[in-house]
Design an enzyme around this catalytic site. Structure first.
Site, PDB file in Angstrom:
ATOM      1  CB  SER A  15      -0.927  -0.017   1.215  1.00 39.64           C
ATOM      2  OG  SER A  15      -0.168  -0.116   2.398  1.00 39.64           O
ATOM      3  CB  CYS A  16      -0.174   4.752  -0.180  1.00 46.80           C
ATOM      4  SG  CYS A  16       0.429   6.405  -0.375  1.00 46.80           S
ATOM      5  N   PRO A  17       3.128   4.272   0.781  1.00 49.30           N
ATOM      6  CG  PRO A  17       5.158   5.314   1.393  1.00 49.30           C
ATOM      7  CD  PRO A  17       4.036   4.452   1.937  1.00 49.30           C
TER       8      PRO A  17
ATOM      9  NE  ARG B 244       4.283   9.498   0.980  1.00 44.90           N
ATOM     10  CZ  ARG B 244       3.150   8.800   1.086  1.00 44.90           C
ATOM     11  NH1 ARG B 244       2.968   7.988   2.095  1.00 44.90           N
ATOM     12  NH2 ARG B 244       2.188   8.918   0.173  1.00 44.90           N
TER      13      ARG B 244
END
Lengths: 78, 404
Positions: A15-17, B244
């Protein structure tokens, strides 16, 4: 239709990132015109990846959904 | 394609508008900012860490440890229920767009999820709030501490991002390995997800209605919580992303979405505080000080930093964790578990002795209008948003600060 794939990046389950980090890093190591196949299951990649291609100048050649909820992208390095 | 062709009527078009594609993040930010104002008008602004802490307290109450037998039942806690229905709202959004699946990541990712969630719990206890209460709501609440918390967050994200990049370089196997994907809604066989989505939506309204007799505020917390989850899922609204991505891929969309939400919130919150809207039986000063916490400035700085570390490692802040839980991302289940297990422990045992050693007054709350007046405080928050906007857009173009 038969695009030559130079490298495959498997991001299934991530999953992200992580998918975008791995994608950006892998693309950095590829040569111009080479094609990366990316497989993933994070729905976020469906919107993150085209946006990133737009901004980075790489080309999203194809985008499809395979069985089992796996997204497949073909990206050509600029 | 055949499925798409079936939905050509007006309602079908409307359905596609909401569920065929993800929404732009800034749309999500504006709607979430508006819902945040509504929450404040009804009672108090959006927050997430308090709700997750309530879940944790109820887990310990059930087990019978830590003396938490007086913990408020989640069904009676506004923020506990807001968080429950945020997860359900995201579940509804994922089902209606056929994006739900049980996504089980490699083991290393599960560990990172749990550690990230635990750090967020610690950070939220230190900082008296999470990215929502101490940042997304704290900045519009004109809190000086929120600015400090934001600086801490920013530094925590940078450090954790450096760690993730180092880990990917040195230990690529940690985020690789066996993963599983169950119940995905691919193709026609996934049509059950749409039906399930409608059913869960109807059940949500029935539960909200059940409360309407004796607890109208809870009715609205349930409905707004559900909408917040659904909107966050559809727009991929994520505060980690906002901090981020400019330093990772250089993208600014996530940041702009969060800025849009804060700016809308700033308008609404300022009006509510300035005119004392919803003051009721409480003093105007109490209404003004809503979501202005006594964390200025060490607690805010330390809490923000730890929270920033945690949310970057987990891949979702408190809310980003909750809506990804509803979408079936098991890494974020681990994060939510870490958060709810550690939060009551850090409140009871870990943070108090450390806080006693910090040179800071616990009565002092930094309310910007006390020093700058309402116009000055409004202008300062606007200026911070504007500087952040200019920076991320410039960086997006030049890539000066992005790693890739």
């Amino acid at each position: 239709m038969d695009t030559k794939i130079n490298e495959t990046l498997d991001c299934k389950g991530l999953s992200c990132p992580m998918p975008m980090m791995k994608l950006a890093k892998t693309m950095k190591g590829m040569k111009s015109e080479e094609v990366l196949e990316m497989l993933g299951t994070d729905p976020g990649t469906k919107s993150d990846l085209p946006r990133w291609c737009d901004k980075s100048g790489n080309t999203l050649l194809d985008e499809s959904e395979l069985a089992g909820g796996v997204f497949r992208f073909l990206i050509q390095k600029k | 394609m055949s499925e798409n062709n079936k939905e050509t009527g007006a309602l079908g078009q409307l359905y596609k508008t909401f569920f065929a594609k993800h929404w732009p993040v800034w749309v999500g930010g504006i709607v979430l900012g508006t819902l945040n104002i509504l929450l404040f008008a009804i009672k108090s602004p959006w927050g997430a860490s308090g709700g997750i802490n309530n879940w944790g307290e109820n887990v310990y109450k059930l087990i019978g440890i830590f003396g938490l037998e007086n913990a408020k039942p989640t069904g009676a806690s506004f923020y506990g229920m807001l968080c429950v229905f945020l997860v359900i709202g995201s579940f509804i959004g994922a089902l209606l767009s056929k994006e739900f699946a049980l996504r089980i990541p490699p083991k290393g990712e599960l560990i990172k999820g749990f550690i990230g969630g635990s750090l967020m719990a610690l950070g939220a206890t230190f900082g008296i709030g999470c990215t929502i209460s101490a940042f997304f709501s704290g900045m519009p609440a004109l809190s000086g501490g929120a600015i400090i918390f934001t600086i801490g967050l920013f530094l925590g994200v940078i450090v954790a991002l450096k760690y993730l990049m180092w880990e990917m370089e040195k230990f690529p196997g940690f985020s690789s390995g066996k993963s599983y994907n169950f119940l995905a809604g691919t193709g026609k066989s996934g049509i059950w997800q749409k039906w399930a989505g409608w059913i869960v939506l109807i059940i949500t309204f029935i539960i909200a209605y059940q409360y309407s007799g004796g607890n109208k505020i809870m009715t609205w917390f349930i409905i707004i919580g559900m909408l917040m989850g659904l909107i966050s899922q559809r727009s991929r609204f994520c505060i980690v992303k906002a901090f981020r991505d400019p330093f990772m891929t250089g993208e600014a969309d996530g940041s702009v979405g969060v800025m849009a939400g804060i700016f809308i919130g700033l308008f609404g919150f300022t009006i509510i505080k300035y005119f004392g809207i919803g003051v009721g039986d409480i003093a105007l000063r109490t209404r003004e000080m809503t979501w202005v916490f006594p964390h200025f400035f060490f607690r805010a700085a330390i809490g923000g930093f730890i929270f920033g570390l945690g949310m970057t490692i987990a891949g979702g802040c408190a809310v980003g964790t909750l809506w990804r839980v509803g979408e079936g991302q098991v890494k974020l289940w681990a994060s939510a578990l870490g958060f709810l297990i550690i939060s009551p422990i850090s409140k009871l045992y870990i943070v108090p002795p450390i806080v006693d050693a910090i040179p800071q007054s616990w009565d002092f709350k930094n309310y910007l209008p006390d020093y700058l007046g309402y116009p000055g405080a409004f202008a300062l928050i606007t200026l911070i948003i504007l500087i952040w906007y200019v920076f991320v857009k410039w960086n997006e173009k030049t890539g000066k600060f992005s790693a890739y």
